[in-house]
Design an enzyme around this catalytic site. Structure first.
Site: not given
Ligand code: GNR
Ligand code: NI
Length: 181
Positions: A46, A51, A92, A137
């Protein structure tokens, strides 16, 4: 298409609130495509516009194993939510940190798609967790904000150590150093 750079905690720009998209035009579709490419490259499941330093209410997701099921939510709104469930999350923008977070396990969300059409979706499990994580976010909130003060302090300490290592032994004291362009 372009890969955008992802802001990392404690960058203050991650705390900015995203504004609603007035019209889903070519520029927004370009942003969606760039965000998907950035998410796949990271790799992540996601990504929220916040971000990549864009203050617009846009998020993308793909929780499929084959990475062939992209979702895009523009101006997302949670209409209904129920149940509570704990699951492990990462972000991330908070690299290397994985902690359990409690969220609603079933949500109904309304948003515009890449074509600017309104849709509603009822979902649970990982997709529901992800949508809530990404909407946070857009509000300037990070998953570590859901943790207990003790856990949050542990995360801060761990990130400080990591930053010191990445910076080659020089601890980052001023948080502005990563926030200024
Ligand atoms: O890559 C992501 N993995 C994830 C795993 C468990 C719950 C939420 C996430 S979102 C994250 C990517 C991200 O930071 N999205 O904002
Ligand atoms: Ni995130």
């Amino acid at each position: 298409m372009a890969i955008l750079s992802i802001l990392e905690f404690p960058d203050e720009r991650l705390r900015k609130k995203a504004l609603p998209v007035a019209e889903v035009d070519a520029a927004i579709r370009q942003l969606v495509d760039d965000m998907l490419e950035t998410m796949y490259a990271a790799p992540g499941i996601g990504l929220a516009a916040t971000q990549v330093n864009v203050q617009k209410r846009v998020l993308v997701l793909d929780i499929s194993d084959q990475k062939n099921a992209p979702y895009c939510f523009i101006n997302p709104e949670i209409l209904e939510e129920s149940g509570r469930e704990q699951s492990e999350e990462g972000c991330l923008s908070v690299p290397g940190i994985f902690e359990k977070v409690t969220r609603s396990n079933k949500i109904t969300v309304r948003a515009l798609n890449r074509e600017g059409e309104l849709f509603e979706m009822e979902t649970e499990g990982l997709l529901a967790v992800c949508i809530q994580h990404e909407i946070d976010h857009l509000e300037g909130k990070l998953f570590v904000d859901h943790l207990s003060p003790l856990k949050r302090q542990m995360v801060r300490n761990k990130l400080k150590k990591g930053q010191r290592t990445r910076a080659g032994g020089h601890g980052q004291t001023g948080s502005r150093s990563s926030a200024s362009l």
